[in-house]
Design a protein around this motif. Sequence first.
Motif, PDB file in Angstrom:
ATOM      1  N   UNK A  15       0.879  -1.163   0.000  1.00 39.01           N
ATOM      2  CA  UNK A  15       0.000   0.000   0.000  1.00 39.01           C
ATOM      3  C   UNK A  15       0.924   1.223   0.000  1.00 39.01           C
ATOM      4  N   UNK A  16       1.115   1.828  -1.172  1.00 38.75           N
ATOM      5  CA  UNK A  16       2.123   2.868  -1.381  1.00 38.75           C
ATOM      6  C   UNK A  16       2.077   3.952  -0.304  1.00 38.75           C
ATOM      7  N   UNK A  17       3.252   4.232   0.264  1.00 43.13           N
ATOM      8  CA  UNK A  17       3.470   5.243   1.307  1.00 43.13           C
ATOM      9  C   UNK A  17       2.815   4.891   2.638  1.00 43.13           C
ATOM     10  N   UNK A  18       2.235   3.683   2.757  1.00 42.01           N
ATOM     11  CA  UNK A  18       1.541   3.315   4.000  1.00 42.01           C
ATOM     12  C   UNK A  18       2.017   2.003   4.613  1.00 42.01           C
ATOM     13  N   UNK A  19       2.044   0.943   3.797  1.00 40.80           N
ATOM     14  CA  UNK A  19       2.304  -0.383   4.372  1.00 40.80           C
ATOM     15  C   UNK A  19       2.940  -1.321   3.359  1.00 40.80           C
TER      16      UNK A  19
END
Length: 136
Positions: free
Chosen positions: A75-79
């Motif tokens: 999850x780009x920039x998140x996880x």
Amino acid sequence: MEKITVETVVNAPVEKVWTYWNVPEHIKNWAFASSDWHAPYADNDLKKDGKFKTTMAAKDGSFSFDFEGTYTNVDVHKKIEYVLGDGRTVQIGFETEGDTTRVVETFDPETQNPIEMQRGGWQSILDNFKKYTEEN
């Protein structure tokens, strides 16, 4: 067995932190726990079912190993979540806090080394990542 968590706050925006965490040319500059080690090889296919491999090696040539696995969630920039070759799972969260980014890694311990040694090793690599990202 209880999971292990390590974390740090990097004085950089999440976009930079994400790039430095995932681009092989950057990975080779931080993916080791101490200055007498290095990461001569890194490959990263950052997508669900994509694979990654980083070679961590003692600079004196006495020992090396490949740290590798398969992504189960990105999850780009998140996880980022992945499973290692031995079946252990790892979750990494990226949390924006103003101009800084908190990076939290949670992983299944292996059974060969004491929990505190594993926590210390992963924390050292994370600290190395923080230092490299902030200085470049």
